[in-house]
Write a protein that holds these residues in place. Structure first.
Motif, PDB file in Angstrom:
ATOM      1  N   ASN A  26       7.245 -23.324  14.178  1.00  0.00           N
ATOM      2  CA  ASN A  26       8.132 -22.805  15.238  1.00  0.00           C
ATOM      3  C   ASN A  26       8.883 -23.949  15.900  1.00  0.00           C
ATOM      4  OD1 ASN A  26       7.946 -19.785  15.897  1.00  0.00           O
ATOM      5  ND2 ASN A  26       5.816 -20.313  15.516  1.00  0.00           N
ATOM      6  N   TYR A  27       8.143 -25.012  16.178  1.00  0.00           N
ATOM      7  CA  TYR A  27       8.734 -26.162  16.855  1.00  0.00           C
ATOM      8  C   TYR A  27       9.838 -26.795  16.004  1.00  0.00           C
ATOM      9  CZ  TYR A  27       9.099 -30.695  19.106  1.00  0.00           C
ATOM     10  OH  TYR A  27       9.583 -31.815  19.730  1.00  0.00           O
ATOM     11  N   LEU A  28       9.518 -27.038  14.727  1.00  0.00           N
ATOM     12  CA  LEU A  28      10.496 -27.703  13.845  1.00  0.00           C
ATOM     13  C   LEU A  28      11.744 -26.839  13.679  1.00  0.00           C
ATOM     14  CD1 LEU A  28       8.139 -29.135  11.046  1.00  0.00           C
ATOM     15  CD2 LEU A  28       9.201 -30.388  12.939  1.00  0.00           C
ATOM     16  N   PHE A  29      11.507 -25.538  13.534  1.00  0.00           N
ATOM     17  CA  PHE A  29      12.627 -24.621  13.352  1.00  0.00           C
ATOM     18  C   PHE A  29      13.531 -24.645  14.594  1.00  0.00           C
ATOM     19  CE2 PHE A  29      14.236 -20.117  13.327  1.00  0.00           C
ATOM     20  CZ  PHE A  29      15.081 -20.284  12.246  1.00  0.00           C
ATOM     21  N   ILE A 209       7.696 -16.385  13.908  1.00  0.00           N
ATOM     22  CA  ILE A 209       7.055 -17.147  12.829  1.00  0.00           C
ATOM     23  C   ILE A 209       5.565 -17.164  13.138  1.00  0.00           C
ATOM     24  CG2 ILE A 209       6.973 -19.377  11.630  1.00  0.00           C
ATOM     25  CD1 ILE A 209       9.803 -19.936  12.712  1.00  0.00           C
ATOM     26  N   ARG A 210       4.773 -16.593  12.258  1.00  0.00           N
ATOM     27  CA  ARG A 210       3.330 -16.500  12.531  1.00  0.00           C
ATOM     28  C   ARG A 210       2.563 -16.349  11.231  1.00  0.00           C
ATOM     29  NH1 ARG A 210       3.637 -10.614  15.534  1.00  0.00           N
ATOM     30  NH2 ARG A 210       4.466  -9.444  13.788  1.00  0.00           N
ATOM     31  N   GLY A 211       1.244 -16.352  11.330  1.00  0.00           N
ATOM     32  CA  GLY A 211       0.406 -16.289  10.141  1.00  0.00           C
ATOM     33  C   GLY A 211       0.525 -14.945   9.444  1.00  0.00           C
ATOM     34  N   ASP A 212       0.288 -14.916   8.128  1.00  0.00           N
ATOM     35  CA  ASP A 212       0.491 -13.643   7.433  1.00  0.00           C
ATOM     36  C   ASP A 212      -0.664 -12.663   7.648  1.00  0.00           C
ATOM     37  OD1 ASP A 212      -1.383 -14.518   5.630  1.00  0.00           O
ATOM     38  OD2 ASP A 212      -0.040 -14.517   3.896  1.00  0.00           O
ATOM     39  N   ASP A 213      -1.661 -13.071   8.440  1.00  0.00           N
ATOM     40  CA  ASP A 213      -2.656 -12.076   8.860  1.00  0.00           C
ATOM     41  C   ASP A 213      -1.985 -11.060   9.797  1.00  0.00           C
ATOM     42  OD1 ASP A 213      -2.387 -14.392  10.409  1.00  0.00           O
ATOM     43  OD2 ASP A 213      -4.246 -14.038  11.502  1.00  0.00           O
ATOM     44  N   GLN A 234      13.873 -11.477  13.346  1.00  0.00           N
ATOM     45  CA  GLN A 234      13.567 -11.790  11.940  1.00  0.00           C
ATOM     46  C   GLN A 234      12.126 -12.269  11.907  1.00  0.00           C
ATOM     47  OE1 GLN A 234      15.900 -12.159   9.262  1.00  0.00           O
ATOM     48  NE2 GLN A 234      17.675 -13.201  10.094  1.00  0.00           N
ATOM     49  N   PHE A 235      11.464 -12.043  10.794  1.00  0.00           N
ATOM     50  CA  PHE A 235      10.076 -12.481  10.699  1.00  0.00           C
ATOM     51  C   PHE A 235       9.929 -13.582   9.653  1.00  0.00           C
ATOM     52  CE2 PHE A 235       9.803  -8.184  12.385  1.00  0.00           C
ATOM     53  CZ  PHE A 235       8.831  -8.309  13.370  1.00  0.00           C
ATOM     54  N   ALA A 236       8.934 -14.399   9.827  1.00  0.00           N
ATOM     55  CA  ALA A 236       8.525 -15.336   8.773  1.00  0.00           C
ATOM     56  C   ALA A 236       7.008 -15.409   8.849  1.00  0.00           C
ATOM     57  CB  ALA A 236       9.146 -16.709   8.994  1.00  0.00           C
ATOM     58  N   HIS A 237       6.347 -14.857   7.852  1.00  0.00           N
ATOM     59  CA  HIS A 237       4.879 -14.856   7.857  1.00  0.00           C
ATOM     60  C   HIS A 237       4.369 -15.968   6.956  1.00  0.00           C
ATOM     61  CE1 HIS A 237       5.508 -10.780   9.561  1.00  0.00           C
ATOM     62  NE2 HIS A 237       4.440 -11.127  10.245  1.00  0.00           N
ATOM     63  N   LEU A 238       3.660 -16.880   7.561  1.00  0.00           N
ATOM     64  CA  LEU A 238       3.186 -18.063   6.834  1.00  0.00           C
ATOM     65  C   LEU A 238       1.939 -17.723   6.036  1.00  0.00           C
ATOM     66  CD1 LEU A 238       3.315 -20.434   9.933  1.00  0.00           C
ATOM     67  CD2 LEU A 238       5.042 -20.210   8.156  1.00  0.00           C
ATOM     68  N   SER A 239       1.895 -18.233   4.813  1.00  0.00           N
ATOM     69  CA  SER A 239       0.719 -17.953   3.988  1.00  0.00           C
ATOM     70  C   SER A 239      -0.497 -18.644   4.580  1.00  0.00           C
ATOM     71  CB  SER A 239       0.962 -18.449   2.577  1.00  0.00           C
ATOM     72  OG  SER A 239       1.244 -19.813   2.644  1.00  0.00           O
ATOM     73  N   LEU A 240      -1.639 -18.067   4.316  1.00  0.00           N
ATOM     74  CA  LEU A 240      -2.868 -18.639   4.871  1.00  0.00           C
ATOM     75  C   LEU A 240      -3.143 -20.011   4.253  1.00  0.00           C
ATOM     76  CD1 LEU A 240      -5.381 -15.691   5.055  1.00  0.00           C
ATOM     77  CD2 LEU A 240      -3.989 -16.714   6.851  1.00  0.00           C
ATOM     78  N   ILE A 241      -3.946 -20.782   4.962  1.00  0.00           N
ATOM     79  CA  ILE A 241      -4.350 -22.077   4.423  1.00  0.00           C
ATOM     80  C   ILE A 241      -5.721 -21.899   3.772  1.00  0.00           C
ATOM     81  CG2 ILE A 241      -4.838 -24.484   4.978  1.00  0.00           C
ATOM     82  CD1 ILE A 241      -3.121 -24.207   7.450  1.00  0.00           C
TER      83      ILE A 241
END
Ligand code: GLU
Length: 488
Positions: A26-29, A209-213, A234-241
């Motif tokens: 989120n910060y970088l974006f 922008i958040r986790g894909d959970d 708009q959404f961006a769901h980040l894949s889990l680590i």
């Protein structure tokens, strides 16, 4: 369009790798696009939220250099706003009270799963008779407020990483947006779905922008945004680590806090962020090392991937080493000394250890190597360490070296009194004298000497050790070692 994003952690625990990575993206974006980065503390779960965690979140973000432009906003201070929004939905006939108890809901969910049916709420309280309502209230059941899902068309979530994700409304079911306050009284508390959408709407969030959970929550959120008349972000769901073996990030790393990484293990904050950014984002040219400023410049949401990211501490160490090597000598020294001080490492003479620190800048993995590498400088540390090694007995590297190399150590002790030089010259003289007494050479000669005066089998060059310790110290160490190992 001005980009507005938020990091919205729930203060129910300390931040870990997964959620700090969400903050970072989120910060970088935001920074890459001259947008606004908002911090929002989602503390409406009154039973699990703690102020201590909320405070730690702010500290962690600062520690990693992520400054926010607006907030922190605390959802617990915004309850009247959620109440007003509930009224808006009520006016539209979009809500109803549900009197199903938790136990009933659980049992029905279990049943549905056993029959391989979607475990959604069946909407039975939509048509509850007044008598039945009264009966339930008399039983002491406090209702929840549900949002009606009357949608028939697929609900589309526009995700910048996954593209268009479609959800069948049939599988969603009416969901809870307000629940009774667990602390008692008649007030309602918003659920996560409710407060997150109201705040995203009011704060003008353009990208979530958040986790894909959270992906499966998003269709509900799309419905709520629309019901409130807010622009759907708009959404961006980040894949889990995942862990190194592909397993979900285990307790071993999943629960390590940010201060543990930075303050205790001694990773550089910018190296830590650099590595986290690579978990889910692949820079165009496969470059891997970025300063914080370069990360902001290079970050592009289009290069994010939906494949699970693998966390590897070895890789993190490598990234950290690259950053350490790139630090200016002044910066490196300031930070190394600060690390030692804050970890209560006794420093008798800073000027004396500065050259030692600079001498190992290119080799250390992270700052917590420093106390180990420098421990021998201090007699108390040296003696404690030697005792530890000797007590460990056969099989311990230092113990075995000292046992086998005892003649070398004894010889060194006896000639040390006779030789006259200092530093590297002293070492050379000592070696040639010892060789006159014992037949050993190479490792068999150097290792016992190193072990006897540093209590370690490895470390900085022996000539540097001789430069750092004066002759009396060397002598007393040989004496202490031969004494400690006499009976072993
Ligand atoms: N409070 C939520 C969490 O910590 C954030 C969800 C969101 O970013 O929308 O998981």
């Amino acid at each position: 369009m001005t980009i507005r994003v938020r990091f919205a952690p729930s203060p129910t625990g300390y931040l870990h790798i997964g959620n700090i990575r969400t903050a970072l993206f989120n910060y970088l974006f935001a920074r890459h696009n001259q947008g606004t980065f908002i911090l929002r503390i989602e503390d409406t779960d009154v039973e699990r939220s703690r102020k201590e965690y909320a405070d730690a979140i702010l500290k962690d973000l600062k520690l990693l250099g992520m400054d926010w432009d607006e907030g922190p906003f605390y959802q617990s201070e915004r309850l009247s706003i959620y109440q007003e929004h509930l009224e808006k939905l009520e006016k539209q006939g979009k809500t109803y009270l549900c009197y199903c108890s938790q136990d009933e809901l659980k049992a029905r969910r279990k049943e549905a799963l056993a029959l391989k049916q979607p475990a959604k709420y069946d909407g039975r309280c939509r048509t509850l008779s007044n008598e039945e309502k009264k009966r339930r209230i008399d039983q002491g059941i406090k209702p929840t407020v549900r949002f009606r899902v009357d949608e028939t068309e697929p609900i589309i979530v526009h995700d910048l990483i996954r593209g268009e994700v479609r959800f069948d409304p049939q599988e969603i079911g009416d969901f809870v947006i307000m629940r009774p306050d667990p602390r008692g009284g008649d007030a309602f508390m918003p659920t996560f779905h409710m407060s997150v959408c109201i705040d995203d709407g009011l704060m003008g969030i353009t990208h979530v922008i958040r986790g894909d959970d959270h992906l499966s929550n998003s269709p509900r959120h799309v419905l709520l945004f629309k019901a409130f008349g807010y622009q759907v972000p708009q959404f961006a769901h980040l894949s889990l680590i995942h862990g190194p073996g592909g397993e979900p990030l285990s307790k071993r790393f999943g629960a390590v806090t940010i201060p543990e990484f930075v303050d205790d293990r001694g990773y550089l904050p910018e190296a830590f962020c650099n590595y986290l950014a690579l978990l889910g984002w692949s820079p165009k040219d496969n470059r891997e090392i970025f300063s914080f400023k370069e990360l902001i410049e290079a970050f592009d949401i289009a290069n994010m991937t939906h494949h699970p990211a693998i966390f590897s501490e070895d890789k993190l160490i490598w990234v950290n080493m690259e950053h350490l090597k790139n630090l200016s000598p002044e910066d490196y020294l300031t930070r190394a000394l600060e690390f030692l001080r804050s970890n209560h490492f006794y420093i008798k003479n800073e000027e004396m250890i500065k050259p030692v620190l600079l001498g190992i800048q290119q080799n250390i993995h992270r700052f917590d190597d420093l106390p180990k590498v420098l421990a021998f400088l201090n007699d108390v540390n040296f003696r404690a360490r030697l005792q530890e090694q000797v007590m460990a007995g056969a099989g311990n590297e230092v113990f075995d070296i000292l046992k086998e190399g005892r003649p070398v150590v004894l010889a060194a002790k006896s000639v040390l009194e006779k030789v006259g030089s200092q530093g590297e010259a002293l070492l050379n003289e000592l070696i040639s004298e010892v060789q006159k007494i014992t037949p050993e050479k190479g490792k068999k000669l150097y290792l016992p000497i190193r072990a006897a005066i540093t209590a370690e089998a490895h470390g900085m060059e022996l000539k540097k050790v001789f430069e750092l310790l004066d002759k009396e110290t060397l002598f007393s160490r040989f004496e202490y070692t031969t004494h400690l190992t006499t009976t072993k």
